[in-house]
Scaffold this active site. Structure first.
Site, PDB file in Angstrom:
ATOM      1  CE  LYS A 197      -9.739 -14.483  19.845  1.00 30.78           C
ATOM      2  NZ  LYS A 197      -9.987 -14.423  21.275  1.00 30.78           N
TER       3      LYS A 197
HETATM    4  O1  G3P Z   1     -11.292 -17.061  23.458  1.00 31.56           O
HETATM    5  C1  G3P Z   1     -12.691 -17.162  23.380  1.00 31.56           C
HETATM    6  C2  G3P Z   1     -13.218 -17.579  24.688  1.00 31.56           C
HETATM    7  O2  G3P Z   1     -12.737 -16.693  25.640  1.00 31.56           O
HETATM    8  C3  G3P Z   1     -14.673 -17.650  24.873  1.00 31.56           C
HETATM    9  O3  G3P Z   1     -14.876 -18.282  26.104  1.00 31.56           O
HETATM   10  O4  G3P Z   1     -16.107 -18.978  28.104  1.00 31.56           O
HETATM   11  O5  G3P Z   1     -16.646 -16.792  26.985  1.00 31.56           O
HETATM   12  O6  G3P Z   1     -17.269 -18.948  25.925  1.00 31.56           O
HETATM   13  P1  G3P Z   1     -16.310 -18.249  26.809  1.00 31.56           P
END
Ligand code: G3P
Length: 221
Positions: free
Chosen positions: A85
């Site tokens: 990633k």
């Molecule tokens: O994979 C990216 C994701 O985990 C981000 O999620 O909820 O931290 O915006 P969030």
């Protein structure tokens, strides 16, 4: 649409894998830090549970360092399903180009616009991760970029997969599927919420209660 879990929690991954619907896993530095375990050990363990793609993120910010770190993760994890990633920054593009030319699968993360997704796909990324929830957080409808990316990739027949990330609730999942996202990556709580419907529970209780009213003899096949 493929369903990934967005977590570094091995217990959650084992549980979801047991349901037979888990296609892959995404992690990020925040999720790994939350578990407080050795990064490579966690990724190795996840790769052994899930046969599908498992994203492991670099934490360098120059192209040369990202390339070195990506190669290092692949070598030290030693599993065929690791995806590297890489963040959508200027230096990231060169890292994507170099690593993808070597056959490494790249998931480009921190995508917040269709133009970023276009560049990542051109550089050779296997996946782009638009962060839907974080756009919603700042009053921009995040799912709209999933729709735009779908249109752009279809226009030019890009093979790059759209991985809807930063998913916060079941409606996001259904919308991602409607927009034609190839993958949605979900926190475990959202995956659990997808299963539930109160009418299913009420309906089942009624079926079981009615069945109990049948005479014992009539219940046997
Ligand atoms: O994979 C990216 C994701 O985990 C981000 O999620 O909820 O931290 O915006 P969030």
């Amino acid at each position: 649409m493929k369903i990934f879990l967005d977590t570094a929690n091995v217990k959650e991954i084992r549980e979801a894998a047991g349901w037979g619907i888990l296609d892959g896993v995404t992690t990020n530095p925040s999720l790994v830090a939350k578990e407080g375990r050795d990064f490579l050990e966690v990724v190795r363990e996840i790769c052994a549970i899930v046969p599908g793609p498992v994203s492991a993120e670099v934490v360098s910010t120059t192209a040369d360092e990202m390339i070195k770190e990506g190669r290092d993760i692949l070598r030290r994890v030693g599993a065929p399903n690791v995806v590297i990633k890489i963040p959508m920054i200027r230096e990231g593009l060169r890292a994507i180009k170099t690593l993808s030319s070597e056959g490494v699968k790249i998931n480009t993360t921190l995508i917040f616009s269709p133009s970023q997704a276009l560049l990542a796909a051109k550089a050779g990324a296997a996946m782009v991760s638009p962060f839907v929830g974080r756009l919603d957080d700042i009053s921009q409808v995040g799912m709209e970029i999933v729709r735009d990316i779908r249109t752009i990739f279809d226009n030019y027949d890009f093979k790059c997969e759209i991985l809807a990330a930063s998913i916060r609730h079941p409606v996001h999942v259904v919308e991602a599927a409607r927009m034609g996202a190839d993958i949605a990556t979900l926190p475990f709580a959202v995956l659990e919420a997808l299963i539930k419907h109160p009418l299913t529970d009420i309906g089942l209780q009624k079926f079981l209660k009615d069945w109990e009213k049948m005479p014992q003899q009539a219940r046997k096949a």
